[in-house]
Design an enzyme around this catalytic site. Structure first.
Site, mmCIF file in Angstrom:
data_model
loop_
_atom_site.group_PDB
_atom_site.id
_atom_site.type_symbol
_atom_site.label_atom_id
_atom_site.label_comp_id
_atom_site.label_asym_id
_atom_site.label_seq_id
_atom_site.Cartn_x
_atom_site.Cartn_y
_atom_site.Cartn_z
ATOM 1 N N LYS A 149 48.654 30.641 -14.495
ATOM 2 C CA LYS A 149 47.398 30.199 -14.976
ATOM 3 C C LYS A 149 47.412 29.776 -16.351
ATOM 4 C CE LYS A 149 43.750 33.110 -16.000
ATOM 5 N NZ LYS A 149 42.791 33.987 -15.800
ATOM 6 N N ASP A 156 47.499 35.466 -13.113
ATOM 7 C CA ASP A 156 48.153 35.244 -13.939
ATOM 8 C C ASP A 156 49.315 36.284 -14.441
ATOM 9 O OD1 ASP A 156 46.784 37.399 -15.353
ATOM 10 O OD2 ASP A 156 45.132 35.882 -15.825
ATOM 11 N N GLY A 187 35.859 30.840 -13.268
ATOM 12 C CA GLY A 187 37.042 29.834 -13.267
ATOM 13 C C GLY A 187 38.371 30.405 -12.509
ATOM 14 N N THR A 188 38.619 31.335 -12.766
ATOM 15 C CA THR A 188 39.791 32.017 -12.312
ATOM 16 C C THR A 188 39.845 32.076 -10.845
ATOM 17 O OG1 THR A 188 40.207 33.299 -14.290
ATOM 18 C CG2 THR A 188 41.573 34.099 -12.404
HETATM 19 C C1 R5P Z 1 41.923 37.661 -18.092
HETATM 20 O O1 R5P Z 1 42.894 37.697 -18.905
HETATM 21 C C2 R5P Z 1 41.035 38.524 -17.393
HETATM 22 O O2 R5P Z 1 41.841 39.319 -16.563
HETATM 23 C C3 R5P Z 1 40.309 37.709 -16.110
HETATM 24 O O3 R5P Z 1 41.351 36.903 -15.436
HETATM 25 C C4 R5P Z 1 39.396 36.744 -16.629
HETATM 26 O O4 R5P Z 1 38.614 37.306 -17.719
HETATM 27 C C5 R5P Z 1 38.589 35.747 -15.829
HETATM 28 O O5 R5P Z 1 37.690 35.016 -16.477
HETATM 29 P P1 R5P Z 1 36.936 33.814 -15.521
HETATM 30 O O6 R5P Z 1 36.288 34.510 -14.523
HETATM 31 O O7 R5P Z 1 36.051 32.944 -16.708
HETATM 32 O O8 R5P Z 1 38.160 32.873 -15.414
#
Ligand code: R5P
Length: 300
Positions: free
Chosen positions: A192, A169, A226-227
């Site tokens: 993202k 992102d 999720g990411t």
């Molecule tokens: C968000 O800004 C962080 O850098 C990570 O991308 C985020 O914590 C990932 O979260 P998840 O695994 O729930 O998508």
């Protein structure tokens, strides 16, 4: 110097104590019938400098309170200085008010640590590099970058014509750029979108074509996964040959490991800042205790 480990990440504590060649302080962890924690230090710590190690991982509140109780017990038992080692700082993602009416939880946790008889705090790959400033005790912000870069090199993922680093992102771009420079690879970034109310993630675009390439996504945290899932899906749909996701902290909330096992991602690499199971499909765990050992050595 001796090391006292909370109950969150004892394997990490053993590795650190071994590298520093210091003794671990024995401690028992019991609870009162009403659920209140009742840790008790069993060895002498009088006049000693102590490393108090705790990851503020799940169950987050238990691990934070346990840390605070242990810091209090060390002070009462006559420890000289307590150095907090917090490989994963729970609540650090809440580093600002995302919506009106919310707290700045990272600041609340920093206040708790700063007011707990701790002399200084060693923190690791924080979500936001301003967080050390939330503490009123001196802090050291350490990083897994070098260890993660070495891992990539050891896997021969260094051919510029084949491998590209990606930020998942816009917010992670600066972090990913430092990593890309370290491993001497080009950088792209994904677009993202996260719904602030539900937390749901959607990957909407990428800055360059990815067909036939190995994409190494570099992030700080895997929370619910999720990411990982969405970005791998997007990149594979757009022709990427292989998707590897590297992050320092692996929380894997809400069955994150299962979601990753069933996703198109080829491999996930996380460190042991948060205790990980012995085996999880597609997930490789790197030991980063050396990063703390190198820094703590200078304070012994
Ligand atoms: C968000 O800004 C962080 O850098 C990570 O991308 C985020 O914590 C990932 O979260 P998840 O695994 O729930 O998508």
């Amino acid at each position: 110097m001796k090391l006292l480990a909370g109950s969150s990440n004892q394997d990490f504590a053993h590795k650190l104590a071994q590298q520093l060649n210091i003794q671990e302080v024995a401690c028992e962890f019991t609870q009162f019938p009403n659920g209140e924690l009742r840790p008790r230090i069993l060895d002498s710590v009088k006049g000693e400098n102590i490393i108090l190690l705790q990851s503020f991982s799940e169950p987050v509140h238990k691990h934070i309170v346990e840390f605070l109780l242990l810091a209090d017990a060390l002070e009462r038992a006559g420890a000289r200085h307590v150095n907090a080692v917090i490989p994963w700082l729970g609540y650090s993602m809440q580093d600002k008010m995302f919506r009106e009416g919310e707290p700045i939880a990272a600041k609340v946790v920093a206040n708790l640590v700063s007011n707990s008889y701790v002399k200084r705090a060693f923190l690791f790959d924080l979500h936001n590099s301003s967080i050390p400033g939330f503490f009123s005790v001196p802090t050291h912000h350490l990083s897994a970058l070098e260890i993660l870069a070495e891992h990539l090199k050891s896997q021969n993922l260094t051919d510029k014509s084949q491998v590209v680093i990606a930020s998942p992102d816009f917010g992670g771009l600066k972090r990913a750029r430092v990593f890309a420079n370290l491993v001497n690879l080009d950088l792209i970034h994904l677009d993202k979108h996260r719904d602030l109310a539900t937390g749901e993630v959607k990957t909407l675009g990428v800055t360059q074509p990815v067909d036939g390439k190995t994409i190494v996504i570099f992030d700080d945290i895997i929370n619910g996964g999720g990411t990982v899932v969405e970005s791998a899906k997007f990149l594979k749909e757009h022709g990427a040959a292989k998707v590897i996701f590297i992050a320092t902290h692996g929380i894997f909330a809400n069955n994150g490991r299962e979601k990753i096992a069933n996703s198109p991602v080829d491999q996930v690499v996380v460190s042991n800042t948060i205790a990980q199971p012995d085996h999880a499909e597609k997930i490789h765990v790197l030991d980063v205790s050396k990063a703390f050992a190198d820094q703590l050595q200078t304070w012994m």
